[in-house]
Design an enzyme around this catalytic site. Structure first.
Site, PDB file in Angstrom:
ATOM      1  N   ASP A 151     -29.259  14.011   8.816  1.00  0.00           N
ATOM      2  CA  ASP A 151     -29.796  12.535   8.534  1.00  0.00           C
ATOM      3  C   ASP A 151     -31.465  12.459   8.421  1.00  0.00           C
ATOM      4  OD1 ASP A 151     -30.050   9.996   8.817  1.00  0.00           O
ATOM      5  OD2 ASP A 151     -29.821   9.816  10.951  1.00  0.00           O
ATOM      6  N   ASP A 339     -32.033   7.567   2.774  1.00  0.00           N
ATOM      7  CA  ASP A 339     -31.404   7.954   4.007  1.00  0.00           C
ATOM      8  C   ASP A 339     -30.186   8.532   3.834  1.00  0.00           C
ATOM      9  OD1 ASP A 339     -30.333   7.868   6.711  1.00  0.00           O
ATOM     10  OD2 ASP A 339     -30.089   5.721   6.801  1.00  0.00           O
TER      11      ASP A 339
END
Length: 437
Positions: A151, A339
């Site tokens: 992430d 992201d």
């Protein structure tokens, strides 16, 4: 605290120099040299039908490369996301209709229970639109495997602990600290409350294994209790790869420690998602066969998220900047965040309302105009790239200042554009992915 919440919510392939990591152990050096000698004699080319299995396996094993796969329940996840977007889009359409045909001041009545104002966007997204892609890491001595979301929207490490007795924990691989000879308990508890659930646990240190690279003494969180829908997802933890400035802890992040160990020739992370299955994350150099055309580099405008300045978004000939809906409510520069922990695109609610209406009506390319020191660079997604089953992969999300407002480019973006996160020069590299069929 915000990065804790973000985390709770939720490999280089034959590089140009033919070596992507530096081993500090003599045995590993010998293994690396053997692999290197083999790789020099291996011709790896994309044919019409892509690599054969032997080529792919050699390609993967040659350097620090972690294959990624779609989560086991990605079809169920997609259905849930589709239902959420259906409901979400219906509210955006009503808001757009009121704004264009009625009293604009009434449009927000539809968002009293819907509009998401958050200080950290991961709070909402990791539960609704988390990444569909996971990869494996190992922790401890001997290593225990965990499937994690890599992430770039958070900076901390969290995995499910063997001590967790919550129902959702039974769905995960659980790290058993008692079986690791290198684990150290830090005796620091965590208890995080957030809008859709909570987690409790403690911090510890252990050896983290990323393919052939080992990182001793890495601080991470062990979840011992969890509640909330997000934890029913089929991943065991989060490996945060953003900047240390986003971290909730003063301890070094995973990538900080990786850089400090000097095991990478270049402190790069490269993500490529191939909808046909060959996806991965590359640590170090990236092989040119993974992309076509040039790599376009854009410097981050602030070390927090992997964020760059967004000059404009266009849909065909329509400019969001000219329409006054690029980043409404701010006089500051508009931000685009890359992201890998989010599966779709997001925009401030005003922007998303406008974008959805025009994307559904025209099916024109959606283009992001990204500003760098020297120029504005344009990257476009066609209708079949920003839609799945004729559903636009976009939702409205309002991030409060000073972190927002912002737009987010998630999996939808990376499925077209190979994206490099360069920790050395604090920049993002973007290139068209080469997709073996």
């Amino acid at each position: 605290t915000m990065a804790l919440i973000a985390a709770a919510m939720a490999a280089a392939l034959l590089p140009r120099s033919c070596t992507g990591y530096r081993s500090t152990d003599e045995t590993d050096k010998l293994i690396a040299k053997t692999i290197l000698d083999q790789s020099k004699n291996l011709k790896v080319n994309y044919s019409k039908n892509g690599m054969n299995p032997r080529e792919w396996q050699a390609f993967v094993e040659s350097q620090l490369h972690i294959p990624m796969r779609k989560r086991d329940n990605h079809i169920h996840h997609r259905k849930n996301l589709s239902r959420h977007l259906d409901n979400h889009h219906s509210k955006l359409r009503i808001a757009h209709k009121d704004a264009s045909e009625g009293d604009p001041s009434m449009r927000w009545m539809h968002f009293i229970q819907f509009r998401a104002k958050v200080e950290n966007y991961n709070l909402m997204l990791k539960s609704i639109a988390g990444s569909q892609y996971v990869g494996d890491i190992s922790i401890g001595t001997p290593p225990q495997k965990s499937s994690v979301v890599f992430d770039t929207g958070s900076s901390n490490l969290w995995v499910t602990s063997q001590e967790c007795i919550s129902y959702s924990c039974s769905r995960h691989n659980k790290f058993d600290s008692s079986k690791s000879s290198t684990f150290t308990e830090l005796h620091e508890q965590m208890d995080v409350q957030f809008g859709t659930g909570s987690i409790s646990g403690s911090l510890g240190t252990d050896v983290f294994h990323l393919g052939p690279v080992h990182i001793p003494g890495q601080v991470f969180g062990r979840i011992t209790s969890e509640s909330g829908q997000v934890f029913l997802n089929d991943f065991d933890g989060i490996a945060g790869l953003s900047f240390s400035e986003l971290s909730a802890s003063v301890e070094a992040t995973l990538f900080d420690n990786l850089m400090e160990s000097d095991q990478l020739e270049k402190n790069w992370l490269t993500f490529y998602y191939d909808v046909q299955g060959k996806s991965g994350i590359v640590f170090g150099n990236v092989h040119e066969e993974l992309y076509s055309g040039p790599i376009h580099w854009v410097h981050v405008n602030k070390k927090l998220y992997w964020q760059v300045e967004l000059d404009d978004i266009t849909i065909g000939d329509i400019s969001l900047r000219k329409e006054g809906v690029l980043c409404p409510g701010t006089t500051e520069e508009c931000i685009l965040v890359f992201d890998t922990g989010t599966s779709i695109l997001t925009a401030p609610t005003d922007s998303a309302t406008f974008m959805l209406a025009h994307l559904e009506a025209t099916a024109q390319p959606l283009c992001y105009h990204i500003k760098d020191h020297l120029a504005v660079k344009k990257f476009c997604l066609n209708s079949d790239e920003y839609s799945v089953d004729d559903q636009v992969q976009l939702m409205g999300l309002d991030v409060e200042p000073p972190k927002g407002p912002l737009h987010i480019a998630g999996d939808t973006w990376i499925e077209k554009y190979l994206t490099i996160f360069d920790h050395d020069l604090n920049r993002v590299g973007i290139a068209l992915s080469s997709r073996p069929q």
